[in-house]
Each structure stands twice: as structure tokens, then as C-alpha cells.
Design a protein around this motif. Structure first.
Motif, mmCIF file in Angstrom:
data_model
loop_
_atom_site.group_PDB
_atom_site.id
_atom_site.type_symbol
_atom_site.label_atom_id
_atom_site.label_comp_id
_atom_site.label_asym_id
_atom_site.label_seq_id
_atom_site.Cartn_x
_atom_site.Cartn_y
_atom_site.Cartn_z
ATOM 1 N N LEU A 84 -38.978 34.920 38.817
ATOM 2 C CA LEU A 84 -37.590 34.867 37.961
ATOM 3 C C LEU A 84 -36.498 33.901 38.030
ATOM 4 C CD1 LEU A 84 -34.606 36.522 37.749
ATOM 5 C CD2 LEU A 84 -34.474 36.411 40.265
ATOM 6 N N ALA A 85 -36.126 33.363 36.547
ATOM 7 C CA ALA A 85 -35.740 31.923 36.086
ATOM 8 C C ALA A 85 -34.430 32.615 35.832
ATOM 9 C CB ALA A 85 -36.798 31.758 34.856
ATOM 10 N N SER A 86 -33.410 31.326 36.819
ATOM 11 C CA SER A 86 -31.911 31.300 36.843
ATOM 12 C C SER A 86 -31.731 30.578 36.251
ATOM 13 C CB SER A 86 -31.431 31.515 38.294
ATOM 14 O OG SER A 86 -32.433 30.661 39.145
ATOM 15 N N GLY A 87 -30.411 29.908 35.724
ATOM 16 C CA GLY A 87 -30.297 28.840 34.869
ATOM 17 C C GLY A 87 -28.936 28.942 35.362
ATOM 18 N N SER A 88 -28.480 27.363 35.687
ATOM 19 C CA SER A 88 -27.184 27.064 35.927
ATOM 20 C C SER A 88 -26.613 25.712 35.706
ATOM 21 C CB SER A 88 -27.408 27.022 37.762
ATOM 22 O OG SER A 88 -25.985 26.616 38.221
ATOM 23 N N LEU A 89 -24.712 25.749 35.417
ATOM 24 C CA LEU A 89 -23.720 24.800 35.214
ATOM 25 C C LEU A 89 -24.836 24.351 36.380
ATOM 26 C CD1 LEU A 89 -20.884 26.582 34.640
ATOM 27 C CD2 LEU A 89 -22.581 25.824 33.048
ATOM 28 N N ASP A 90 -24.778 23.737 37.302
ATOM 29 C CA ASP A 90 -25.436 22.663 37.834
ATOM 30 C C ASP A 90 -26.790 21.677 37.102
ATOM 31 O OD1 ASP A 90 -27.587 23.987 38.187
ATOM 32 O OD2 ASP A 90 -27.579 24.577 40.447
ATOM 33 N N THR B 151 -29.720 22.858 36.590
ATOM 34 C CA THR B 151 -31.371 22.881 36.774
ATOM 35 C C THR B 151 -31.376 24.791 36.250
ATOM 36 O OG1 THR B 151 -30.521 24.021 39.210
ATOM 37 C CG2 THR B 151 -31.246 21.402 38.728
ATOM 38 N N ILE B 152 -33.149 24.786 36.276
ATOM 39 C CA ILE B 152 -33.537 26.004 36.504
ATOM 40 C C ILE B 152 -34.053 26.318 36.711
ATOM 41 C CG2 ILE B 152 -35.240 27.664 34.694
ATOM 42 C CD1 ILE B 152 -34.516 25.700 32.640
ATOM 43 N N LYS B 153 -33.597 27.631 37.527
ATOM 44 C CA LYS B 153 -34.725 27.344 38.737
ATOM 45 C C LYS B 153 -36.444 28.915 39.372
ATOM 46 C CE LYS B 153 -32.146 25.668 43.072
ATOM 47 N NZ LYS B 153 -33.297 24.346 42.984
ATOM 48 N N LEU B 154 -36.820 28.253 40.086
ATOM 49 C CA LEU B 154 -38.099 29.712 39.928
ATOM 50 C C LEU B 154 -38.556 30.169 40.883
ATOM 51 C CD1 LEU B 154 -40.350 27.534 37.309
ATOM 52 C CD2 LEU B 154 -38.681 29.115 36.500
ATOM 53 N N TRP B 155 -37.954 31.528 41.094
ATOM 54 C CA TRP B 155 -38.164 32.134 41.789
ATOM 55 C C TRP B 155 -39.195 33.845 41.840
ATOM 56 C CZ3 TRP B 155 -34.025 30.848 45.487
ATOM 57 C CH2 TRP B 155 -32.975 30.843 45.050
ATOM 58 N N ASN B 156 -40.365 33.597 43.188
ATOM 59 C CA ASN B 156 -40.690 35.206 42.989
ATOM 60 C C ASN B 156 -40.381 35.976 43.449
ATOM 61 O OD1 ASN B 156 -42.953 36.548 44.712
ATOM 62 N ND2 ASN B 156 -43.975 35.389 44.745
ATOM 63 N N LEU B 157 -40.485 36.592 42.217
ATOM 64 C CA LEU B 157 -39.514 38.222 42.170
ATOM 65 C C LEU B 157 -39.084 39.492 43.725
ATOM 66 C CD1 LEU B 157 -37.233 39.610 41.102
ATOM 67 C CD2 LEU B 157 -38.631 40.988 39.248
ATOM 68 N N ALA B 158 -40.771 39.204 44.080
ATOM 69 C CA ALA B 158 -41.135 40.069 44.843
ATOM 70 C C ALA B 158 -40.767 39.321 46.645
ATOM 71 C CB ALA B 158 -42.855 40.376 44.966
ATOM 72 N N THR B 159 -40.574 38.052 46.759
ATOM 73 C CA THR B 159 -40.379 38.274 48.190
ATOM 74 C C THR B 159 -39.231 37.113 48.149
ATOM 75 O OG1 THR B 159 -41.458 36.225 47.578
ATOM 76 C CG2 THR B 159 -42.842 37.620 48.343
ATOM 77 N N ASP C 86 -38.139 34.084 46.865
ATOM 78 C CA ASP C 86 -39.012 32.576 47.700
ATOM 79 C C ASP C 86 -39.087 31.615 46.702
ATOM 80 O OD1 ASP C 86 -40.077 32.760 50.236
ATOM 81 O OD2 ASP C 86 -41.911 33.728 49.693
ATOM 82 N N PRO C 87 -38.499 30.243 46.855
ATOM 83 C CA PRO C 87 -38.298 29.010 45.626
ATOM 84 C C PRO C 87 -39.793 28.592 45.478
ATOM 85 C CG PRO C 87 -37.450 28.700 47.265
ATOM 86 C CD PRO C 87 -37.874 29.638 47.943
#
Length: 222
Positions: free
Chosen positions: A118-124, A126-134, A136-137
Motif C-alpha cells: 500500500l502506498a500513501s501520499g500526504s501533504l507532509d 512524504t510517500i509511505k509504503l506499507w505491508n498491506l497484509a500486516t 507494517d511500514p
């Protein structure tokens, strides 16, 4: 005698007619009552063998949604409100987990084609990548304010874009970046200086479309 017989027959016909009318009214009332108590369902075909049915009155979250995406396998929906990401199970319509880590509103979400990242983009910024199943960042990528994300069909690249200016004193917009999902480094930058409101890869991943005031197609480096 005949008049009396005629009256009896007429009475029978009237009685039968009234019973039919009353039966029709009773059927309509029962049907209406059942329909009123049974939520109407809509069904989405996820594959030839699998469909998802849900009621049109389902409300999963009452928080204002800032971004939304669904996994390609149709198992989860991911939404965001402010700095929080919520992962929902589509079948049970229940919250699986909430992810936190961004420090400003989340404005873009994307799930890799193999539905693992899972990728998330923010107004902060940054882009964060997450383990979708768990949940975990996995990585944090520093970039500009991101408002749109897209994975390439093979899941190796992540494209990011923004509708915002780089800075108040710089009228050009934040460029589109293509990121290597494994190394988290920029592969290439596409800088047209325009606002980017949506991006999408072609089915084979050879081109990237960027939509804003117009639509631009760019070749993706192999």
C-alpha cells in the motif's frame, strides 16, 4: 324464481370480485412491507466466479474521506481521513486495522497489482509504503506534496504527482516522479511544470498518462 337465482349468481360474482380485489391489495401490502424491511442489494462482479453484494445503505465510515482505493483482488478497501489510513474488509464491511505515521492529511492511496504493498501520499511531503497484509511500514520516501499515486502494471514502479506548486515563490508545479519500488529511488522525473490531478499507466506499462488542464502521455523508461 329466476330473479332470485339471478340475484344469487350476481351476489356470488360480486363476492368473488371483492375477494380478488382484497387479495391483490393484501399481496401488494405484504410485498411493500417486506421490501421496506429488506435492504436493496447491489452486486459487483469481481470475476466470472465471484460477486460482491452489498446494501446501498451501508455506511462504513462517518469520517470525511480524503483518499480511497481498493485492492485488485477485491478483498479490501483502503480509505484515509486526515493522517489516518483505514483498511476495510469488503466481505464483512468491518475495519481491519488503522495505520498512522503521516503528519499531515493523506491525499493519495494506491495498492500494488499483487495487492501486497500500500502506498500513501500526504501533504507532509512524504510517500509511505506499507505491508498491506500486516500494516507494517516498509519505507518513507521524501518528496513534495503528493496528491496522486499509481503503480505500474508489473508493480516495479510507483508514479507520484501533485496539483500544488513547489513553493509560493516558484509558479511551476511539483514534477511527476517515477520511483523504484524496491530501492525507493527516483528512476526518472517528468517535469512539464503543470498541475497533475491524476496519473495512470497504460496496460503494458510503457506509457504514463497525466491529467490536469489537459492530458499528456509520456514514455516510461524500460
Amino acid at each position: 324464481m329466476q330473479q332470485q337465482r339471478f340475484s344469487q349468481i350476481l351476489g356470488i360474482y360480486i363476492a368473488v370480485f371483492l375477494m380478488m380485489v382484497m387479495g391483490t391489495i393484501a399481496y401488494a401490502w405484504i410485498k411493500f412491507t417486506i421490501a421496506a424491511r429488506t435492504p436493496r442489494q447491489d452486486c459487483i462482479s469481481l470475476s466470472p466466479e465471484r460477486s460482491l453484494c452489498y446494501t446501498t445503505t451501508s455506511i462504513w465510515s462517518k469520517a470525511p474521506i480524503t483518499a480511497l482505493t481498493a485492492s485488485p483482488n477485491g478483498e479490501v478497501v483502503v480509505s484515509s481521513h486526515r493522517e489516518t489510513i483505514d483498511v476495510w474488509d469488503i466481505q464483512t464491511q468491518r475495519l481491519v486495522r488503522s495505520l498512522k505515521g503521516h503528519t499531515n492529511s493523506i491525499t493519495a492511496l494506491a495498492i500494488s497489482p499483487n495487492h501486497t504493498i500500500l502506498a500513501s501520499g500526504s501533504l507532509d511531503g512524504t510517500i509511505k509504503l506499507w505491508n498491506l497484509a500486516t500494516g507494517d511500514p516498509q519505507a518513507t520516501i521524501s518528496t513534495g506534496e503528493v496528491t496522486t499515486l499509481a503503480f505500474s502494471p508489473d508493480g516495479k514502479l510507483l508514479a507520484s504527482g501533485s496539483r500544488f506548486h513547489r513553493a509560493l515563490d516558484r509558479p511551476s508545479h511539483t514534477p511527476i516522479h517515477l520511483w523504484d519500488v524496491n530501492t525507493h529511488k527516483v528512476v526518472t522525473t517528468l517535469d512539464s511544470g503543470k498541475s497533475v490531478k491524476a496519473i495512470a499507466f497504460s496496460p503494458k506499462g510503457q506509457q504514463l498518462a497525466a491529467g490536469g488542464d489537459d492530458v499528456e502521455l509520456s514514455d516510461v523508461p524500460s
